[in-house]
Design a protein around this motif. Structure first.
Motif, PDB file in Angstrom:
ATOM      1  N   LEU A  89       0.825  -1.205   0.000  1.00 14.00           N
ATOM      2  CA  LEU A  89       0.000   0.000   0.000  1.00 14.00           C
ATOM      3  C   LEU A  89       0.861   1.257   0.000  1.00 14.00           C
ATOM      4  O   LEU A  89       0.496   2.260  -0.611  1.00 14.00           O
ATOM      5  CB  LEU A  89      -0.975  -0.019   1.176  1.00 14.00           C
ATOM      6  N   ASP A  90       2.046   1.205   0.631  1.00 15.35           N
ATOM      7  CA  ASP A  90       2.967   2.338   0.539  1.00 15.35           C
ATOM      8  C   ASP A  90       3.411   2.536  -0.904  1.00 15.35           C
ATOM      9  O   ASP A  90       3.489   3.671  -1.392  1.00 15.35           O
ATOM     10  CB  ASP A  90       4.185   2.133   1.438  1.00 15.35           C
ATOM     11  N   GLY A  91       3.722   1.453  -1.605  1.00 21.71           N
ATOM     12  CA  GLY A  91       4.095   1.544  -3.009  1.00 21.71           C
ATOM     13  C   GLY A  91       2.951   2.076  -3.856  1.00 21.71           C
ATOM     14  O   GLY A  91       3.161   2.861  -4.781  1.00 21.71           O
ATOM     15  N   ALA A  92       1.725   1.662  -3.538  1.00 20.68           N
ATOM     16  CA  ALA A  92       0.560   2.140  -4.280  1.00 20.68           C
ATOM     17  C   ALA A  92       0.354   3.641  -4.060  1.00 20.68           C
ATOM     18  O   ALA A  92      -0.016   4.363  -4.989  1.00 20.68           O
ATOM     19  CB  ALA A  92      -0.685   1.364  -3.861  1.00 20.68           C
ATOM     20  N   ARG A  93       0.621   4.098  -2.854  1.00 19.89           N
ATOM     21  CA  ARG A  93       0.518   5.536  -2.590  1.00 19.89           C
ATOM     22  C   ARG A  93       1.549   6.313  -3.406  1.00 19.89           C
ATOM     23  O   ARG A  93       1.266   7.391  -3.931  1.00 19.89           O
ATOM     24  CB  ARG A  93       0.682   5.816  -1.100  1.00 19.89           C
ATOM     25  N   GLU A  94       2.759   5.758  -3.520  1.00 15.46           N
ATOM     26  CA  GLU A  94       3.787   6.396  -4.346  1.00 15.46           C
ATOM     27  C   GLU A  94       3.363   6.415  -5.813  1.00 15.46           C
ATOM     28  O   GLU A  94       3.584   7.389  -6.526  1.00 15.46           O
ATOM     29  CB  GLU A  94       5.129   5.693  -4.180  1.00 15.46           C
ATOM     30  N   LEU A  95       2.762   5.320  -6.286  1.00 16.74           N
ATOM     31  CA  LEU A  95       2.260   5.276  -7.651  1.00 16.74           C
ATOM     32  C   LEU A  95       1.207   6.358  -7.863  1.00 16.74           C
ATOM     33  O   LEU A  95       1.224   7.078  -8.858  1.00 16.74           O
ATOM     34  CB  LEU A  95       1.682   3.898  -7.969  1.00 16.74           C
TER      35      LEU A  95
END
Length: 111
Positions: A89-95
């Motif tokens: 989810l952290d990666g998705a927020r960055e995306l």
């Protein structure tokens, strides 16, 4: 409503993840108890990052997944032919930030 709040329409089932659409039942095998969101599907041209050419049309689905042995939820992007990517989810927020805030991405998406 937070991820851990129980939606009123699901008070009769064991799941407490607000986004989970899995029809949890006592008869299901515990290994099949993955939590999945409804997801959003669309048709898109896709290709592998190292491929060239026009790509191929595929059904794509984006959703949230948490398997029984996961300690966190994942954003998944999957195609009908089995290709996929799971982002924390952290990666998705960055995306999301890249899609919204990057001027080059914004320029490409607006043309």
């Amino acid at each position: 409503m937070s991820e851990y709040e129980i939606r009123p329409e699901f008070t009769q089932r064991a799941c407490n993840l607000v986004w989970c659409a899995t029809p949890h039942r006592d008869t299901m095998h515990p290994d099949d108890e993955a939590h999945r969101s409804v997801g959003r599907g669309f048709l898109a041209r896709v290709r592998g990052a190292r491929e060239t050419g026009p790509g191929v049309w595929r059904d794509v689905e984006v959703g949230v997944l948490r398997r029984p042995d996961d300690v966190e939820s994942w954003l998944i992007i999957e195609t009908a032919d089995g290709a996929g990517l799971a982002l924390s989810l952290d990666g998705a927020r960055e995306l999301r930030r890249a899609l919204v805030d990057d001027p080059d991405v914004q320029q490409a998406l607006s043309s």
